[in-house]
Design an enzyme around this catalytic site. Structure first.
Site, short mmCIF file in Angstrom:
data_model
loop_
_atom_site.label_atom_id
_atom_site.label_comp_id
_atom_site.label_asym_id
_atom_site.label_seq_id
_atom_site.Cartn_x
_atom_site.Cartn_y
_atom_site.Cartn_z
N GLU A 1 0.82 2.62 -12.87
CA GLU A 1 -0.61 2.93 -12.74
C GLU A 1 -1.06 3.82 -13.89
O GLU A 1 -0.32 4.71 -14.28
CB GLU A 1 -0.86 3.63 -11.40
CG GLU A 1 -0.84 2.64 -10.25
CD GLU A 1 -1.17 3.25 -8.91
OE1 GLU A 1 -1.99 4.18 -8.86
OE2 GLU A 1 -0.62 2.77 -7.92
N ARG B 1 3.91 2.54 -2.74
CA ARG B 1 3.90 3.00 -4.12
C ARG B 1 4.29 1.80 -4.99
O ARG B 1 5.15 0.99 -4.59
CB ARG B 1 4.91 4.13 -4.35
CG ARG B 1 4.46 5.49 -3.84
CD ARG B 1 3.36 6.10 -4.69
NE ARG B 1 2.97 7.42 -4.24
CZ ARG B 1 1.94 7.68 -3.42
NH1 ARG B 1 1.21 6.69 -2.93
NH2 ARG B 1 1.65 8.92 -3.08
N ASP C 1 -2.42 -2.57 -3.61
CA ASP C 1 -3.25 -1.37 -3.78
C ASP C 1 -2.63 -0.45 -4.82
O ASP C 1 -3.29 0.43 -5.36
CB ASP C 1 -3.33 -0.63 -2.42
CG ASP C 1 -4.16 0.64 -2.49
OD1 ASP C 1 -5.30 0.57 -2.97
OD2 ASP C 1 -3.66 1.71 -2.07
N CYS D 1 0.86 -1.20 0.00
CA CYS D 1 0.00 0.00 0.00
C CYS D 1 0.88 1.24 0.00
O CYS D 1 0.47 2.30 0.48
CB CYS D 1 -0.89 0.02 1.24
SG CYS D 1 -2.21 -1.18 1.21
N HIS E 1 -5.73 1.56 -5.89
CA HIS E 1 -5.15 2.67 -5.10
C HIS E 1 -6.23 3.36 -4.23
O HIS E 1 -6.43 4.57 -4.34
CB HIS E 1 -4.49 3.68 -6.04
CG HIS E 1 -3.39 4.48 -5.37
ND1 HIS E 1 -2.27 4.93 -6.05
CD2 HIS E 1 -3.25 4.93 -4.10
CE1 HIS E 1 -1.50 5.62 -5.22
NE2 HIS E 1 -2.08 5.63 -4.02
N ILE E 2 -6.86 2.54 -3.39
CA ILE E 2 -7.95 3.07 -2.58
C ILE E 2 -7.62 3.10 -1.08
O ILE E 2 -8.50 3.25 -0.23
CB ILE E 2 -9.25 2.24 -2.76
CG1 ILE E 2 -8.99 0.74 -2.47
CG2 ILE E 2 -9.84 2.44 -4.15
CD1 ILE E 2 -10.24 -0.11 -2.34
N1 LIG Z 1 -1.78 3.47 -1.16
C1 LIG Z 1 -2.15 4.64 -0.71
O1 LIG Z 1 -3.23 5.15 -0.99
C2 LIG Z 1 -1.25 5.37 0.22
C3 LIG Z 1 -1.81 6.15 1.23
C4 LIG Z 1 -0.95 6.84 2.06
C5 LIG Z 1 0.42 6.74 1.90
N2 LIG Z 1 0.91 5.97 0.92
C6 LIG Z 1 2.37 5.84 0.75
O2 LIG Z 1 2.90 5.44 2.01
C7 LIG Z 1 4.10 6.17 2.23
C8 LIG Z 1 4.39 6.24 3.71
O3 LIG Z 1 3.51 7.12 4.36
P1 LIG Z 1 3.73 7.49 5.90
O4 LIG Z 1 2.75 8.56 6.24
O5 LIG Z 1 3.75 6.27 6.73
O6 LIG Z 1 5.19 8.11 5.82
P2 LIG Z 1 6.33 8.10 6.91
O7 LIG Z 1 7.34 9.08 6.43
O8 LIG Z 1 5.75 8.28 8.26
O9 LIG Z 1 6.93 6.62 6.82
C9 LIG Z 1 7.83 6.20 5.84
C10 LIG Z 1 8.89 5.36 6.52
O10 LIG Z 1 9.69 4.76 5.52
C11 LIG Z 1 11.01 4.73 6.04
N3 LIG Z 1 11.98 4.54 4.98
C12 LIG Z 1 12.45 5.46 4.09
N4 LIG Z 1 13.36 4.89 3.28
C13 LIG Z 1 13.46 3.59 3.65
C14 LIG Z 1 14.24 2.50 3.20
N5 LIG Z 1 15.11 2.64 2.20
N6 LIG Z 1 14.06 1.31 3.81
C15 LIG Z 1 13.20 1.16 4.82
N7 LIG Z 1 12.45 2.17 5.31
C16 LIG Z 1 12.58 3.37 4.72
C17 LIG Z 1 11.16 6.05 6.77
O11 LIG Z 1 12.24 6.05 7.67
C18 LIG Z 1 9.80 6.18 7.43
O12 LIG Z 1 9.81 5.63 8.73
C19 LIG Z 1 3.86 7.51 1.54
O13 LIG Z 1 5.05 8.14 1.19
C20 LIG Z 1 3.03 7.13 0.34
O14 LIG Z 1 3.86 6.91 -0.77
C21 LIG Z 1 0.11 5.29 0.07
O1 LIG Z 2 0.27 9.20 -0.78
C1 LIG Z 2 -0.93 9.21 -0.60
O2 LIG Z 2 -1.49 10.00 0.17
C2 LIG Z 2 -1.80 8.19 -1.26
O3 LIG Z 2 -1.21 7.43 -2.20
C3 LIG Z 2 -3.16 8.63 -1.62
O4 LIG Z 2 -3.86 8.71 -0.46
#
Ligand SMILES: NC(=O)c1ccc[n+]([C@@H]2O[C@H](COP(=O)([O-])OP(=O)(O)OC[C@H]3O[C@@H](n4cnc5c(N)ncnc54)[C@H](O)[C@@H]3O)[C@@H](O)[C@H]2O)c1
Ligand SMILES: O=C(O)[C@H](O)CO
Length: 433
Positions: A349, A320, A344, A318, A367-368
């Protein structure tokens, strides 16, 4: 009798052309200024393919803020129009706008833009935004790998994102995919609907028990830690995680929960911070990916790393799409029918790699992960406040993880930008929380 809150009356009154609209409801297109960009704006966009249709709110507003998509809820629009913004929402039917489309939207005068993760925000768009007098951009997403932050900084544009408000919602989808994959729910559902069920059988859709197994988290930030807690608290799984940083709060939680279980005569849960990602891949029964996407995480899961995972492991993504080499994953799923995935996000995409859609051991959703009403409205609010705050010269919120003050419908949000990722580079002042 339903009464319109005072605040709403004030908003309606301030919208000169929409005095008669109840803003609690999404206005019908007949009531909106559904139009094309004005001629002078159109001609300013060099490579503009065609006029772009928009809805405009508070047309006499001083600051022009463009949203490249319609976003859930109306609060975000109210917050902007209350502060003298003219809000233009692109209503083009196509899902993904091109750079040319967005150039046309920016036009000659634009103070700020709310954009989407599907758009390519780089040199071309940030230089155009600067030329149009703009200083603010916000992704309606926490991830901002679609944004060239250095280019934005070069043109003096603040880049906002929306952390925190989607943490639980996204973790819940990762948990849902974990369960659906473990218990083969999608396959079983298809089987029922196909009329194939002719009675209970000992071997029918046998899956994996989660209790007592090991959950592996790669990227134990906001979402990864929250997902881990859900799986540990809900299913009493043990934790192994890999992150560049120590997840101290998560570790403390697991320790305390383990002690609680033990005090109640149950098997305690345990945690381990892995020294390498490979340690997680070898040990875990369910692995969920939650890192940001950058150079270090591109194809983090590749052919070699798939090969060291348990043959009946579950992999959830979930984060990227490009964090996983999807072509390698398809091959791995083909030769390991007990290995299951819940996805997801996808590498290209909106497309899936050839073969993925046909595989029964893959669950795929579009991607939900952040798609709950509360979260999506909150994301829109945070994105709007990022843009508004920069336009108004507000400081940047010192703790971007604490978003509640922005989301309370009943009180005005703090006069700050909730989350600006290049605040330091731009030398923006920080608020005292
Ligand atoms: N599918 C979706 O709809 C959806 C929704 C929200 C977020 N996301 C994705 O989730 C990601 C994370 O969101 P978050 O709010 O938890 O961010 P966050 O910054 O709190 O967490 C990301 C974590 O990844 C770690 N990290 C970075 N590089 C790394 C590596 N090489 N190896 C291991 N760990 C590593 C960081 O230290 C951090 O703890 C977002 O950047 C986004 O791309 C996707
Ligand atoms: O990074 C994000 O916020 C998601 O992929 C969409 O919610």
């Amino acid at each position: 009798m339903h009464t319109v809150p005072r605040k709403i009356i004030r908003i309606i009154n301030s919208w000169s052309i929409f005095r008669h609209i109840n803003i609690e409801q999404r206005p019908s297109s007949a009531l909106l200024l559904s139009t094309f960009l004005q001629k002078d704006q159109i001609s300013s966009a060099n490579k503009m393919a065609k006029p772009i249709s928009i809805e405009a709110w508070n047309p006499s507003g001083k600051y022009r803020v463009v949203s490249t998509k319609s976003m859930p809820g109306t609060r975000w629009i109210r917050l902007l129009t209350d502060q003298d913004c003219r809000v233009e929402v692109c209503t083009e039917k196509k899902t993904i706008l091109s750079v040319e489309d967005i150039l046309a939207l920016i036009g000659e005068k634009c103070d700020g833009v709310i954009g989407q993760l599907t758009e390519d925000w780089g040199e071309v768009l940030f230089s155009a935004l600067k030329r149009a007098g703009g200083t603010a951009f916000s992704n309606m997403a926490v991830g901002y790998n679609n944004v060239d932050v250095d280019a934005a900084t070069k043109y003096g544009v603040a880049v906002g994102n929306t952390p925190g408000v989607l943490t639980e919602t996204t973790a819940e989808l990762a948990a849902s995919l974990s369960l659906a994959a473990a218990r083969r729910i999608v396959e079983a559902d298809e089987f029922m609907r196909a009329g194939l069920y002719d009675g209970w059988l000992p071997h029918l859709f046998v899956g994996n028990l989660l209790k007592g197994q090991t959950v592996g988290v790669i990227g134990a930030g906001r979402i990864g830690s929250t997902y881990a807690r859900m799986m540990i608290e809900g299913f009493k799984m043990n934790l192994i995680y890999y992150d560049l940083y120590q997840a101290t709060r998560l570790e403390n939680f697991v320790t305390a929960y383990g002690q609680f279980l033990q005090a109640n005569g149950e098997q305690p849960v345990t945690w381990k911070r892995a020294a390498t990602m490979e340690d997680v891949l070898r040990a875990a029964d369910v692995i969920s990916l939650h890192p940001i996407l950058d150079k270090t995480t591109y194809h983090l899961i590749n052919k070699e790393r798939l090969s060291i995972m348990k043959k009946d492991a579950i992999l959830v993504n979930c984060s990227r799409g490009p964090v996983v080499d999807e072509a390698a994953l398809v091959e791995h799923l083909k030769v390991n029918p007990m290995f299951r995935v819940g996805l997801d996000v996808f590498e290209d995409e909106p497309y899936m790699k050839p073969g993925l859609a046909e595989l029964k051991n893959a669950i795929v959703v579009p991607h939900i992960a952040s798609a709950s009403k509360w979260t999506r409205e909150g994301m829109a609010t945070l994105a709007a406040l990022n843009v508004l705050g920069k336009i108004k010269g507000y400081p940047v919120w010192a703790d971007p993880n604490r978003v509640e003050p922005f989301l309370d419908e009943n009180s005005p949000p703090p006069a700050v930008c909730p989350s600006i990722v290049n605040a330091k580079q731009l030398g923006l002042p920080s608020s005292k929380v």
